[in-house]
Design an enzyme around this catalytic site. Structure first.
Site, PDB file in Angstrom:
ATOM      1  N   GLY A   1       2.413   2.253  10.405  1.00 36.35           N
ATOM      2  CA  GLY A   1       3.597   3.530  10.444  1.00 36.35           C
ATOM      3  C   GLY A   1       4.077   3.851  11.756  1.00 36.35           C
TER       4      GLY A   1
ATOM      5  N   GLY B   1       2.978  -1.114   4.132  1.00 33.08           N
ATOM      6  CA  GLY B   1       2.893   0.267   4.032  1.00 33.08           C
ATOM      7  C   GLY B   1       4.172   0.904   3.565  1.00 33.08           C
TER       8      GLY B   1
ATOM      9  CB  SER C   1       5.450  -1.589  11.980  1.00 33.69           C
ATOM     10  OG  SER C   1       4.917  -0.165  12.175  1.00 33.69           O
TER      11      SER C   1
ATOM     12  CD  GLU D   1      -3.653  -2.609   7.362  1.00 35.95           C
ATOM     13  OE1 GLU D   1      -2.353  -3.015   6.759  1.00 35.95           O
ATOM     14  OE2 GLU D   1      -4.248  -1.567   7.143  1.00 35.95           O
TER      15      GLU D   1
ATOM     16  CE  LYS E   1       0.492   3.534   4.705  1.00 33.86           C
ATOM     17  NZ  LYS E   1       0.236   3.621   6.343  1.00 33.86           N
TER      18      LYS E   1
ATOM     19  CD  GLU F   1      -2.537   5.591   6.540  1.00 30.73           C
ATOM     20  OE1 GLU F   1      -2.509   5.683   5.412  1.00 30.73           O
ATOM     21  OE2 GLU F   1      -1.598   4.970   7.405  1.00 30.73           O
TER      22      GLU F   1
ATOM     23  CG  ASN G   1      -1.695   1.037   1.377  1.00 31.67           C
ATOM     24  OD1 ASN G   1      -1.766   1.998   0.450  1.00 31.67           O
ATOM     25  ND2 ASN G   1      -1.959   1.572   2.453  1.00 31.67           N
TER      26      ASN G   1
ATOM     27  CG  HIS H   1      -5.858   1.852   5.074  1.00 32.12           C
ATOM     28  ND1 HIS H   1      -5.096   3.004   5.672  1.00 32.12           N
ATOM     29  CD2 HIS H   1      -4.688   0.896   5.049  1.00 32.12           C
ATOM     30  CE1 HIS H   1      -3.883   2.676   5.927  1.00 32.12           C
ATOM     31  NE2 HIS H   1      -3.632   1.426   5.425  1.00 32.12           N
TER      32      HIS H   1
HETATM   33  C1  PEP Z   1      -0.687   0.158   5.952  1.00 37.94           C
HETATM   34  O1  PEP Z   1      -0.657   1.216   5.337  1.00 37.94           O
HETATM   35  O2  PEP Z   1      -1.413  -0.720   5.744  1.00 37.94           O
HETATM   36  C2  PEP Z   1       0.520  -0.575   6.830  1.00 37.94           C
HETATM   37  C3  PEP Z   1       0.438  -1.557   7.341  1.00 37.94           C
HETATM   38  O3  PEP Z   1       1.518   0.650   6.838  1.00 37.94           O
HETATM   39  P1  PEP Z   1       2.963   0.176   7.588  1.00 37.94           P
HETATM   40  O4  PEP Z   1       3.422  -0.839   7.007  1.00 37.94           O
HETATM   41  O5  PEP Z   1       3.754   1.714   7.143  1.00 37.94           O
HETATM   42  O6  PEP Z   1       2.837   0.259   9.044  1.00 37.94           O
END
Ligand code: PEP
Length: 253
Positions: free
Chosen positions: A176, A235, A214, A170, A13, A100, A11, A98
């Site tokens: 993040g 992400g 992460s 998630e 973003k 966000e 992803n 998601h």
């Molecule tokens: C995501 O955006 O779905 C995500 C898991 O981000 P990150 O890997 O940066 O935590």
């Protein structure tokens, strides 16, 4: 369609416009060779989808999706794209819910439910994201939050449509932040989701339940080793070609 596991989603973003997408692929294609035992899906910004398709034209193993859709098919919805438009542009998948979108843009469970239905209605694979906030975890509400979000996300789908989707667990506090859920904690949430899916459909085992938060090259193997983790949604680490190539090469039989 039965999706191969492990499932790896990247992803991006709001990162990597068309030029950066071409640059990423120049590197990534040299570092990640096709594997026939897994699914790899990129979620670039919608405006980079065409550039992605052209630059990866030789690699049918690399699939694409969009990060969000609106549930109407067309009309006066400035700034939005529909599931039908995403399909027309070559996407096979779409994220919905998601964190966000939920917590920055205010998507409520009802909105997510409509989006999932629109995605599945166009024949795209919905990737429904669910997960609790840190304060909800601290209050012992993981099960209640995940159950509510999952029930809403599935509420407008037929059993066949549920069997054709992907669920991403998630936890919001892990996205993040550099803070990853332990494989045990993630596995427990995945077991809960698997159990709930089993109440709705006959072949819940075939539905990929993937973990996001992460994920990086240093923790991918231990996450994939957990019995209920069928893959990952990545992400930050999907933005670097070498990191994502390493992640997508992990696990398997
Ligand atoms: C995501 O955006 O779905 C995500 C898991 O981000 P990150 O890997 O940066 O935590």
């Amino acid at each position: 369609m039965t999706l191969k596991k492990p499932f790896f989603g990247g992803n991006w973003k709001m990162n990597h416009g068309p030029s950066a997408t071409r640059g990423f692929l120049t590197e990534f294609l040299g570092q990640y060779q096709p594997h026939d035992d897994r699914t790899v899906v990129f979620f670039p910004p919608a405006i980079s989808l065409a550039a992605f398709k052209v630059a990866s034209a030789e690699r049918s193993d690399l699939l694409t999706g969009v990060q969000d859709v609106y549930w109407e098919s067309s009309g006066a919805f400035t700034g939005s794209i529909s599931a039908g438009m995403a399909k027309d542009a070559g996407a096979g998948f779409a994220l919905a819910g998601h964190s966000e979108r939920r917590h920055v843009f205010g998507d409520a469970d009802e909105d997510v439910s409509r989006k999932v239905a629109a995605i599945a209605g166009e024949g795209l694979v919905p990737v429904l994201c669910v997960g609790e906030l840190l304060e909800e975890r601290d209050r012992g509400e993981v099960e209640a939050v995940v159950t509510r979000q999952l029930a809403a996300g599935l509420s407008r789908l037929s059993s066949d449509q549920v069997e054709g989707m992907v669920i991403a667990y998630e936890p919001v506090w892990a996205i993040g932040t550099g803070r990853t859920a332990s494989p045990e904690d993630a596995n427990q949430a995945h077991e809960l989701i698997r159990g709930l899916l089993t109440e709705s459909v006959a072949s819940a085992r075939a539905i990929p339940i993937i973990y996001g938060g992460s994920v990086k090259p240093s923790n991918i193997e231990e996450l994939l080793a957990a019995p209920e983790i069928d893959g990952v949604l990545v992400g930050g680490a999907s933005l670097e070609a070498s990191d994502f190539a390493e992640i997508c090469s992990a696990g398997g039989v």
